[in-house]
Design a protein around this motif. Structure first.
Motif, short mmCIF file in Angstrom:
data_model
loop_
_atom_site.label_atom_id
_atom_site.label_comp_id
_atom_site.label_asym_id
_atom_site.label_seq_id
_atom_site.Cartn_x
_atom_site.Cartn_y
_atom_site.Cartn_z
N LEU A 19 74.54 51.97 36.64
CA LEU A 19 75.40 52.36 37.61
C LEU A 19 75.85 53.61 36.93
CD1 LEU A 19 76.34 51.06 40.34
CD2 LEU A 19 74.91 49.87 38.75
N ASP A 20 76.07 53.96 35.92
CA ASP A 20 76.93 55.17 35.42
C ASP A 20 75.93 56.55 35.94
OD1 ASP A 20 79.09 53.90 34.65
OD2 ASP A 20 78.19 53.65 32.49
N GLU A 21 74.70 56.03 35.76
CA GLU A 21 73.90 57.22 35.81
C GLU A 21 73.74 57.46 37.60
OE1 GLU A 21 71.12 60.26 35.85
OE2 GLU A 21 72.33 59.56 34.27
N GLN B 4 68.35 52.91 52.16
CA GLN B 4 66.81 52.44 52.07
C GLN B 4 66.47 51.42 50.97
OE1 GLN B 4 65.30 52.97 54.71
NE2 GLN B 4 66.25 54.74 55.45
N LYS B 5 65.38 50.82 51.15
CA LYS B 5 65.15 49.78 50.08
C LYS B 5 63.90 50.02 49.29
CE LYS B 5 67.85 48.28 53.56
NZ LYS B 5 69.44 48.75 53.31
N PRO B 6 64.09 49.80 48.07
CA PRO B 6 62.96 50.00 47.31
C PRO B 6 61.71 48.88 47.29
CG PRO B 6 64.87 48.93 45.85
CD PRO B 6 65.30 49.34 47.50
N VAL B 7 60.69 49.06 46.63
CA VAL B 7 59.67 48.17 46.82
C VAL B 7 59.77 47.00 46.31
CG1 VAL B 7 58.41 49.01 44.87
CG2 VAL B 7 57.08 48.18 46.68
N GLN B 8 60.85 47.06 45.08
CA GLN B 8 61.31 45.72 44.47
C GLN B 8 62.04 44.70 45.53
OE1 GLN B 8 61.39 48.65 43.22
NE2 GLN B 8 61.25 48.96 41.13
N VAL B 9 62.73 45.29 46.28
CA VAL B 9 63.61 44.54 47.34
C VAL B 9 62.78 44.00 48.22
CG1 VAL B 9 65.55 44.57 48.87
CG2 VAL B 9 65.87 45.38 46.53
N ILE B 10 61.58 44.74 48.77
CA ILE B 10 60.79 44.27 49.73
C ILE B 10 59.80 43.31 49.07
CG2 ILE B 10 59.02 45.22 51.27
CD1 ILE B 10 60.39 48.15 51.17
N ASP C 37 67.49 27.82 43.57
CA ASP C 37 67.85 28.49 42.39
C ASP C 37 67.76 29.97 42.53
OD1 ASP C 37 67.61 25.98 40.70
OD2 ASP C 37 65.45 26.23 40.24
N GLY C 38 66.96 30.59 43.56
CA GLY C 38 66.92 31.94 44.13
C GLY C 38 68.37 32.31 44.71
N TYR C 39 68.88 31.33 45.36
CA TYR C 39 70.01 31.63 46.03
C TYR C 39 71.16 31.74 45.39
CZ TYR C 39 73.60 30.90 49.83
OH TYR C 39 74.84 31.25 50.54
N GLU C 40 71.36 30.44 44.28
CA GLU C 40 72.33 30.35 43.52
C GLU C 40 72.12 31.61 42.36
OE1 GLU C 40 75.37 29.02 44.13
OE2 GLU C 40 74.71 27.95 45.73
N GLY C 41 71.10 31.77 41.85
CA GLY C 41 70.90 32.73 41.08
C GLY C 41 71.24 34.34 41.34
N ALA C 42 71.18 34.40 42.67
CA ALA C 42 71.92 35.63 43.08
C ALA C 42 73.15 35.70 43.25
CB ALA C 42 71.40 36.01 44.74
N ARG C 43 73.95 34.78 43.31
CA ARG C 43 75.17 34.49 43.52
C ARG C 43 75.83 35.11 41.75
NH1 ARG C 43 78.14 31.74 46.96
NH2 ARG C 43 76.63 29.93 47.10
N GLU C 44 74.89 34.60 40.80
CA GLU C 44 75.52 34.62 39.49
C GLU C 44 75.16 36.31 38.95
OE1 GLU C 44 76.37 35.16 35.41
OE2 GLU C 44 76.89 33.87 36.99
N GLY D 186 70.25 40.20 45.19
CA GLY D 186 69.83 39.87 43.96
C GLY D 186 68.76 40.86 43.35
N ALA D 187 67.72 41.11 43.97
CA ALA D 187 66.70 42.02 43.66
C ALA D 187 67.28 43.43 43.38
CB ALA D 187 65.53 41.93 44.43
N ALA D 188 68.11 44.01 44.68
CA ALA D 188 68.88 45.04 44.65
C ALA D 188 69.57 45.39 43.27
CB ALA D 188 69.64 45.16 45.85
N ILE D 189 70.58 44.11 43.04
CA ILE D 189 71.31 44.42 41.84
C ILE D 189 70.34 44.66 40.54
CG2 ILE D 189 72.87 42.92 40.31
CD1 ILE D 189 74.17 41.88 43.08
N ASP D 190 69.51 44.24 40.39
CA ASP D 190 68.41 44.17 39.16
C ASP D 190 68.00 45.64 39.21
OD1 ASP D 190 68.64 41.53 38.53
OD2 ASP D 190 66.93 40.83 39.48
N PHE D 191 67.52 45.90 40.51
CA PHE D 191 67.12 47.52 40.62
C PHE D 191 68.13 48.57 40.24
CE2 PHE D 191 66.43 51.33 42.98
CZ PHE D 191 65.18 51.73 42.54
N LEU D 192 69.35 48.36 40.60
CA LEU D 192 70.49 49.24 40.55
C LEU D 192 71.03 49.30 38.82
CD1 LEU D 192 72.86 48.68 43.61
CD2 LEU D 192 71.17 50.85 43.13
#
Length: 406
Positions: free
Chosen positions: A296-298, A32-38, A65-72, A285-291
């Motif tokens: 990730l260890d938690e 499922q998707k958190p509100v941050q990603v939505i 910038d958003g697209y390439e920022g997600a790649r980074e 990119g937003a999902a990565i920020d959230f996780l």
């Protein structure tokens, strides 16, 4: 932040299904998707929807910038050495097919060997079947131990100087096995083969370092890690990607187009023909920020604890068969004697509990297990032990119901 607090960030989970609070236990299929990603997806479409790389206007610059920022963000998330090694795809399936079609068909010839395991998802079997048919290469399988773990001694025997490709899933979507892909990559490289890792079930659940694993390719999907559907990632070592040809041709991926011939952009864009999945990348990119905010260890610790708790609770139910090793992560796959898994899933759904039933896109593994189908409960950072307790209560009810019927 505990699992109950995290759950509140997922709007879809705060509802009732069939008159019961939703207990979602199918995250191995899609999370499922958190509100941050939505909200990130909503902002893109509301505020700066535009194509990327082409225009110099403000919206186009913002989108690029958003697209390439997600790649980074992806590069950092899996510790790739360069964004040139990060290719956006439609998902894990497309990523593996890209390697099979571009690298496999051009590099393999008759007599070469491809090595995989019987536990693979269909998306890591069928592409290699097709490559073998097209090139004359041989597709070979490594044996599994009775608990479903890979027999590394057999792998040592199967590997030869003719082995050119080894492709293995990092985590089994049926057994919860975490495969020793770093060790397998070392064994493959000693024979001169490349190593491909299907990371669909690992990238969402624990920290992945592709340089430490020393895999040559790594594939995963956003939708299993709190991101949008329809986008995934292919990581590849730069020296391999540079000698591979694109498999899709058109706009975006070209450098120069003449009447009779064309040249390609540099990495990573030569593999991203057409308008890319812009919103999907931004959502990933937003999902990565959230996780990474959760840690990730938690997440890994939480998933492991839930899987162990679930296996222990389910073992107490008479007539329950649980598949896979004692040490597992993220899921439990099971059957109840004399009850079809589809019937189990249907009864659970009436209690508001969502599990998966079927062959899980792993028919060769079902044959190895000597079953036609199984039920699977899979967990993620928003699940709790109370969800497991609800599952157990639902399974007891299903067992009682079908016991009365028969």
């Amino acid at each position: 932040m505990n699992a109950k607090e995290i759950k509140q960030l997922f709007p879809i989970l705060n509802q009732e299904v069939n008159g019961h609070p939703l207990v979602y236990l199918d995250s191995a299929a899609t999370s499922q998707k958190p509100v941050q990603v939505i909200e990130a997806l909503d902002r893109y479409y509301r505020e700066y929807n535009s194509n990327v790389h082409r225009g110099v206007h403000t919206l186009g610059t913002h989108a690029t910038d958003g697209y390439e920022g997600a790649r980074e963000k992806v590069r950092s998330f899996i510790n790739a050495s360069s964004t040139a090694e990060i290719i956006f795809t439609r998902g894990t399936t497309t990523a593996i097919n890209t390697v099979a079609s571009s690298y496999g068909r051009s590099q393999l010839t008759e007599g070469d060997e491809i090595v995989i395991t019987p536990m693979e998802h269909h998306s890591n079997i069928i592409p290699w079947q097709q490559v073998a048919k097209a090139t004359g290469a041989t597709l070979k399988y490594v044996k599994l131990h009775p608990d479903g773990t890979i027999d590394l001694d057999d792998l040592e025997e199967v590997l030869s100087t003719n082995t050119k490709i080894v492709s293995v899933m990092h985590v089994s979507n049926v057994l919860g096995v975490v495969n020793p892909v770093k060790e397998i990559a070392k064994m493959a490289h000693q024979k001169g083969a490349i190593m491909i890792v299907d990371g669909a079930q690992s990238a969402p659940h624990f920290k992945v370092d592709v340089q430490d694993l020393d895999c040559d390719f790594f594939a995963f999907s956003a939708h299993k890690m709190c991101g949008p559907t329809g986008i995934g990632v292919l990581y590849g070592k730069k020296e391999l990607l540079e000698k591979m040809e694109p498999i899709e041709f058109g706009g975006e991926m070209i450098d120069f187009v003449g009447l009779q011939d064309s040249t390609w952009k540099e990495l990573p864009w030569k593999f991203e023909g057409g308008t890319p999945i812009i919103a999907g990348a931004i959502g990933l990119g937003a999902a990565i920020d959230f996780l990474e905010e959760i840690g990730l260890d938690e997440i890994a610790r939480h998933d492991h604890d839930l899987a162990q708790y679930a296996a222990e609770r389910l073992t107490d139910i008479e007539g329950m068969a649980i598949y896979g090793p004692k040490q597992r992560t993220g899921l439990v796959t099971f059957n109840i004697d004399d009850v079809h898994p589809h019937d189990v899933a249907t009864v659970l759904d009436t209690e508001g509990i969502a599990v998966r039933a079927g062959h899980h896109c792993a028919q060769p593994l079902m044959k190895w297990l000597d079953v036609t189908a199984t039920a699977r409960a899979s967990f993620y950072l928003y699940n709790t032990k109370e969800d497991i307790d609800a599952l157990v209560a639902g399974l007891v009810k299903a067992k009682e119901y079908f016991g009365d019927v028969f």
